[in-house]
Design an enzyme around this catalytic site. Structure first.
Site, short mmCIF file in Angstrom:
data_model
loop_
_atom_site.label_atom_id
_atom_site.label_comp_id
_atom_site.label_asym_id
_atom_site.label_seq_id
_atom_site.Cartn_x
_atom_site.Cartn_y
_atom_site.Cartn_z
N GLN A 5 27.78 -69.50 37.04
CA GLN A 5 29.05 -69.80 37.72
C GLN A 5 29.59 -71.13 37.23
O GLN A 5 28.84 -72.08 36.99
CB GLN A 5 28.85 -69.86 39.23
CG GLN A 5 28.32 -68.57 39.85
CD GLN A 5 26.81 -68.54 39.97
OE1 GLN A 5 26.10 -69.14 39.16
NE2 GLN A 5 26.31 -67.83 40.97
N GLN A 58 33.59 -66.75 36.22
CA GLN A 58 33.10 -66.58 37.60
C GLN A 58 33.31 -67.87 38.38
O GLN A 58 32.95 -68.95 37.93
CB GLN A 58 31.62 -66.19 37.61
CG GLN A 58 31.09 -65.89 39.01
CD GLN A 58 29.68 -65.32 38.99
OE1 GLN A 58 29.11 -65.07 37.92
NE2 GLN A 58 29.13 -65.09 40.17
N ASP A 59 33.94 -67.75 39.57
CA ASP A 59 34.15 -68.90 40.48
C ASP A 59 35.13 -69.93 39.91
O ASP A 59 34.92 -71.13 40.04
CB ASP A 59 32.81 -69.58 40.81
CG ASP A 59 31.89 -68.69 41.62
OD1 ASP A 59 32.33 -67.60 42.01
OD2 ASP A 59 30.74 -69.09 41.86
N ASP A 99 34.77 -63.27 41.86
CA ASP A 99 34.90 -64.28 42.92
C ASP A 99 35.70 -65.49 42.44
O ASP A 99 35.37 -66.63 42.77
CB ASP A 99 33.52 -64.73 43.41
CG ASP A 99 32.64 -63.58 43.86
OD1 ASP A 99 33.18 -62.52 44.20
OD2 ASP A 99 31.40 -63.75 43.87
N ARG A 125 35.58 -59.51 48.31
CA ARG A 125 34.35 -59.15 48.98
C ARG A 125 33.95 -60.29 49.90
O ARG A 125 34.43 -61.42 49.76
CB ARG A 125 33.23 -58.83 47.99
CG ARG A 125 32.84 -59.97 47.05
CD ARG A 125 31.71 -59.54 46.14
NE ARG A 125 31.28 -60.59 45.22
CZ ARG A 125 30.21 -60.50 44.43
NH1 ARG A 125 29.46 -59.41 44.46
NH2 ARG A 125 29.89 -61.49 43.62
#
Length: 384
Positions: free
Chosen positions: A184, A206-207, A228, A284
């Site tokens: 991440q 990611q992130d 995410d 999510r």
């Protein structure tokens, strides 16, 4: 030279407009073509009373601390070639004293700045300002393996009243392979309250964007990632923003982290545009009671027909009852709700209303429109 910049900027402050809401706040229009007019109609100049030392004629006004900060502006310049006050953004940030109470505008010249920056909580009222014709890029390659996820951010802002205009925040770590831990990589972490981003880019995988906590406003921005890539427990309004998934397989846009239904946090996306690749979900659950709303948003073919994923659902969460995933009058091939998960909410006019105005983030007290600045040369700062 510096004194001239301060004087010129002080004149610009006189024409700053405050985004505020009338006694009966108007809702964001359904037609995107009317959005600019709506924003302008909800902006009013309320600094005049403060400048004259008197009270404003309306019951709505800036927070006292913010009003005072905007009347004592300092401008510093960052240029990579050394012709400014600082060569690095880090140097400019370090020059701001702890306990700062005045607006400090850090004007950042074009170019790529490889830096890892933290604006700590003692340094409020900071603005990063770039030229929209030569947008500066702040980049670093920190990852969760080295720093931990939230501390991997290229730029982390922990103070209140932060503003960024025409800046690209990038985490240049490689796309996660899925085979290694700690991949991440955050481009921006915003943990301070009452922050606004105008025409900014957030780029990573990611992130990408850690919308950590506090009230935040994103307007005309661009956010890119894989999984995410908008996450955290912020109470944030995303307006007219492009969201691009660059996932090769499964993609997830949001991972909102509201813990309890009683909390005010949540992400609201209005008149946004979702595009890109991958089999992508709208969100999510990271924590127990996430809240995410998409309204008047275009969704491309990349959006999975179910819309929302349970792949990270907390085991202890009361399923289907603690989440608030709402959609309202979205468009595009990915917006069909016929196969959505049962716990997704297709909102009514009454249900969506609280999310369709600036009052969602209490913007009438702190959202100001940044001035249009252009540094034409080293000795002049002007409106354009």
């Amino acid at each position: 030279m510096a004194s001239k910049l301060v004087l010129l900027f002080a004149e610009i402050v006189l024409v700053l407009q405050v985004i505020t809401i009338s006694a009966r706040p108007t809702l964001i229009p359904a037609e995107q073509s009317k959005l600019d007019a709506w924003i302008e109609s909800n902006m009013r100049a309320y600094l005049k009373g403060a400048i004259n030392g008197g009270e404003t004629v309306t019951k709505f006004s800036l927070d006292k601390q913010l009003r005072e900060a905007e009347l004592a502006v300092k401008v510093v310049k960052v240029r990579k070639d050394g012709s400014g006050d600082f060569k690095t953004v880090t140097g400019a940030v370090k020059s701001i004293p702890s306990g700062n109470t005045r607006r400090v505008v850090i004007w950042i010249g074009g170019g790529v700045y490889r830096e890892k920056i933290t604006v700590d909580r003692s340094k409020a009222f900071v603005t990063f300002y770039g030229d929209e014709d030569d947008v500066p890029v702040i980049t670093f390659d920190g990852t969760a393996k080295t720093y931990g996820t939230v501390y991997s951010a290229t730029v982390a802002v922990e103070s209140a009243y932060f503003v960024a205009v025409n800046i690209a925040f990038v985490n240049s770590a490689p796309m996660p392979s899925g085979n290694r831990e700690g991949e991440q990589a955050v481009a921006m972490r915003i943990s301070g309250d009452k922050a606004a981003f105008h025409n900014c880019k957030f780029i990573g995988f990611q992130d990408t964007l850690c919308d950590d906590k506090g009230r935040h406003f994103f307007r005309d921005c661009y956010i890119e990632g894989t999984v995410d890539f908008i996450f955290g427990n912020g109470q944030s309004l995303y307006l007219n923003t492009t969201i691009k998934s660059v996932a090769k397989n499964i993609g997830v846009i949001t991972a909102q982290a509201r813990e309890k239904v009683s909390e005010n946090s949540g992400f609201t996306f209005i008149h946004c545009h979702i595009t890109g690749s991958g089999d992508t979900y709208l969100g999510r659950a990271w924590k127990m009671s996430p809240r995410v709303i998409f309204a008047y948003t275009y969704m491309g073919t990349l959006i999975n027909a179910r819309g929302w994923s349970r792949s990270m659902w907390p085991i202890q969460a009361p399923r289907n009852r603690s989440v608030y995933y709402g959609e309202y009058k979205c468009s595009g091939p990915g917006a069909s709700t016929s196969s959505r998960v049962k716990y997704a909410k297709i909102l009514s006019d009454a249900e969506v209303k609280p999310f369709l105005s600036m009052t969602y983030i209490q913007g009438n007290k702190w959202l100001i429109q940044p001035p249009n600045l252009k540094l034409k040369n080293l000795s002049s700062l002007s409106l354009y």
